[in-house]
Design a protein around this motif. Structure first.
Motif, PDB file in Angstrom:
ATOM      1  N   SER A 184       0.852  -1.372   0.179  1.00 51.80           N
ATOM      2  CA  SER A 184       0.021   0.016   0.063  1.00 51.80           C
ATOM      3  C   SER A 184       0.843   1.301  -0.039  1.00 51.80           C
ATOM      4  O   SER A 184       1.979   1.357   0.670  1.00 51.80           O
ATOM      5  CB  SER A 184      -0.905  -0.098   1.310  1.00 51.80           C
ATOM      6  OG  SER A 184      -1.831   1.343   1.332  1.00 51.80           O
ATOM      7  N   TRP A 185       0.387   2.294  -0.775  1.00 56.09           N
ATOM      8  CA  TRP A 185       1.038   3.395  -0.579  1.00 56.09           C
ATOM      9  C   TRP A 185       1.168   4.131   0.501  1.00 56.09           C
ATOM     10  O   TRP A 185       1.955   5.062   0.806  1.00 56.09           O
ATOM     11  CB  TRP A 185       0.396   4.556  -1.664  1.00 56.09           C
ATOM     12  CG  TRP A 185       0.780   4.259  -3.336  1.00 56.09           C
ATOM     13  CD1 TRP A 185      -0.168   3.673  -4.031  1.00 56.09           C
ATOM     14  CD2 TRP A 185       1.925   4.435  -3.899  1.00 56.09           C
ATOM     15  NE1 TRP A 185       0.601   3.573  -5.237  1.00 56.09           N
ATOM     16  CE2 TRP A 185       1.997   4.263  -5.193  1.00 56.09           C
ATOM     17  CE3 TRP A 185       3.008   5.287  -3.443  1.00 56.09           C
ATOM     18  CZ2 TRP A 185       2.956   4.248  -6.006  1.00 56.09           C
ATOM     19  CZ3 TRP A 185       4.117   5.400  -4.469  1.00 56.09           C
ATOM     20  CH2 TRP A 185       4.021   4.792  -5.678  1.00 56.09           C
ATOM     21  N   LYS A 186       0.245   4.112   1.327  1.00 53.03           N
ATOM     22  CA  LYS A 186       0.104   4.685   2.937  1.00 53.03           C
ATOM     23  C   LYS A 186       1.188   3.999   3.568  1.00 53.03           C
ATOM     24  O   LYS A 186       1.727   4.618   4.558  1.00 53.03           O
ATOM     25  CB  LYS A 186      -1.353   3.983   3.793  1.00 53.03           C
ATOM     26  CG  LYS A 186      -2.439   4.687   2.875  1.00 53.03           C
ATOM     27  CD  LYS A 186      -3.717   3.822   3.679  1.00 53.03           C
ATOM     28  CE  LYS A 186      -5.020   4.341   2.853  1.00 53.03           C
ATOM     29  NZ  LYS A 186      -6.305   3.939   3.762  1.00 53.03           N
ATOM     30  N   LEU A 187       1.941   2.922   3.324  1.00 52.92           N
ATOM     31  CA  LEU A 187       3.089   2.395   3.949  1.00 52.92           C
ATOM     32  C   LEU A 187       4.437   2.650   3.351  1.00 52.92           C
ATOM     33  O   LEU A 187       5.564   2.758   3.825  1.00 52.92           O
ATOM     34  CB  LEU A 187       3.181   1.154   3.938  1.00 52.92           C
ATOM     35  CG  LEU A 187       1.917   0.244   4.889  1.00 52.92           C
ATOM     36  CD1 LEU A 187       1.950  -1.327   4.692  1.00 52.92           C
ATOM     37  CD2 LEU A 187       1.992   0.697   6.179  1.00 52.92           C
ATOM     38  N   VAL A 189       4.609   6.041   1.347  1.00 53.13           N
ATOM     39  CA  VAL A 189       4.741   7.602   1.524  1.00 53.13           C
ATOM     40  C   VAL A 189       5.555   8.165   2.680  1.00 53.13           C
ATOM     41  O   VAL A 189       6.490   8.744   2.642  1.00 53.13           O
ATOM     42  CB  VAL A 189       3.463   8.345   1.274  1.00 53.13           C
ATOM     43  CG1 VAL A 189       3.751   9.708   1.702  1.00 53.13           C
ATOM     44  CG2 VAL A 189       3.095   7.944  -0.035  1.00 53.13           C
ATOM     45  N   PRO A 190       5.060   7.598   4.146  1.00 52.82           N
ATOM     46  CA  PRO A 190       5.811   8.099   5.276  1.00 52.82           C
ATOM     47  C   PRO A 190       7.391   7.870   5.283  1.00 52.82           C
ATOM     48  O   PRO A 190       7.954   8.714   5.676  1.00 52.82           O
ATOM     49  CB  PRO A 190       4.878   7.221   6.194  1.00 52.82           C
ATOM     50  CG  PRO A 190       3.633   7.096   6.089  1.00 52.82           C
ATOM     51  CD  PRO A 190       3.925   6.608   4.068  1.00 52.82           C
TER      52      PRO A 190
END
Length: 384
Positions: A184-187, A189-190
């Motif tokens: 996932s991009w959520k993992l 990007v940070p």
């Protein structure tokens, strides 16, 4: 009357071996290899034997490419776990019994001296592609955690040697597989944002971070020095900054069209260190200029695009993940080498594919391209 049959010619007998080979990929490899040989002849001319040795390395890599291309992806998948296991065991053996050279313990004597970390450049994407193939349709967050652990173990062992350049390449090959598997991009990007903030902070606070006596703890002293040299090579122009400064001078002096084949003054007056290996891109840019550099980059871009198309058309998840990771690994090699020689990345000892001298790296490249050819071949044979 018995029927007579014409005896097949030699060409007819060997034709099935080449059936299904990807023509555009083969053409790109041949053109890039030719560019590498031309460059090595010029920059290695004063060394006497580099050109011949480079040619032998290329022939060996071509043989490896041809042999690996005959292995179907299903067989490659069966080799994933054994290769990964052997690779990790060899890395542990290096940690316990390895040969130390210039402060680094990276080699192992098993009758011949080998560098096990090179094996992980191929074993790592094979293993992770095998893992995600096994979990196809059943992927859960825990499966990505397992993949990260599988990646972290050999990466930590290689970093301990220490070998930052190979560690980054092994990490890249594994991260590409995890990304293509659906992370996932959520993992994603940070960590990228944190990394960018860290780089900006490091540049802004360079005088404090790079002051004598400052200990970065997470990096070895020579690694800290490489980062600080990148930020300001003029602080030690005749020492640690010499490589970067001379590389940038050579690249800039080539101009638009270059000084001409075998006419590079920085190269042949021996101002460029390691001009047949890590810094060969500087010598190439000096002699062939901006136009030659653009042509070289175009060759790498074509190779990467073709590899990604092979990945998209691959018949299985394992083949797609493996082809994508192998292709982008070639991109990382080229990008990091050109970046470090140009002074935008730290010097980490990464060769330029096809161009830099080195037997082990050339054979590893041959294995990777053989895997791509095998996957392309399997797709074509399934369609025929």
């Amino acid at each position: 009357m018995a029927a007579s049959f014409d005896k097949p010619t030699l060409l007819q007998r060997i034709a099935p071996i080449f059936q299904g080979f990807d023509g555009p990929l083969a053409l790109a490899v041949l053109l890039m290899a030719a560019a590498g040989l031309v460059t090595m002849y010029s920059v290695g001319f004063d060394h006497g034997t580099r050109f011949a040795s480079h040619g032998r390395n290329m022939l060996l890599a071509a043989g490896v490419l041809f042999l690996v291309a005959q292995v179907p992806p299903q067989r490659l998948m069966a080799l994933a776990v054994p290769l990964y296991t052997v690779g990790v065991l060899l890395l542990l053996a290096v940690f316990l019994f390895g040969i130390e050279k210039k402060g680094a313990q990276r080699w192992l004597n098993v009758g011949v001296v080998i560098q096990p970390s090179e094996l992980m450049k191929i074993a790592m994407p094979l293993m992770l592609a095998w893992w995600f193939q096994r979990r196809e349709g059943l992927l859960k967050p825990l499966d990505f955690v397992v993949a990260v652990v599988l990646l972290a173990v050999p990466a930590a062992l290689i970093l301990k040697q220490p070998d930052l350049g190979t560690t980054l390449l092994v990490l890249a090959s594994g991260i590409f597989v995890i990304f293509f598997a659906g992370l996932s991009w959520k993992l994603i990007v940070p960590p990228v944002v944190i990394g960018v903030i860290g780089i900006v902070t490091l540049i802004a606070m360079e005088p404090q971070w790079c002051a004598p006596g400052v200990d970065w703890q997470v990096l070895h002293e020579y690694q800290r020095q490489r980062v600080c040299t990148l930020l300001d090579p003029s602080k030690d122009p005749l020492g640690k900054g010499f490589h970067i400064i001379q590389g940038m001078i050579a690249i800039g002096s080539g101009g638009v069209w270059g000084k001409g084949f075998m006419q590079g003054t920085q190269t042949h007056l021996e101002f460029i260190p390691e001009r047949t290996t890590d810094f060969i891109y500087a010598a190439f840019s000096e002699e062939f200029g901006l136009m030659g550099t653009l042509a070289l980059m175009a060759g790498f871009i074509f190779l990467v695009v073709r590899g990604l198309l092979i990945a998209v058309e691959a018949p299985t998840l394992f083949a797609r993940l493996l082809a994508g990771a192998v292709t982008l690994n070639i991109f990382v090699y080229a990008f990091v080498n050109m970046g470090m020689v140009s002074g935008i990345l730290p010097v980490v000892g990464v060769p330029l594919p096809f161009v830099s001298y080195g037997g082990t790296a050339m054979v590893t490249l041959g294995v990777g391209l053989g895997i791509l050819m095998s996957i392309a071949k399997s797709k074509r044979l399934m369609q025929s």
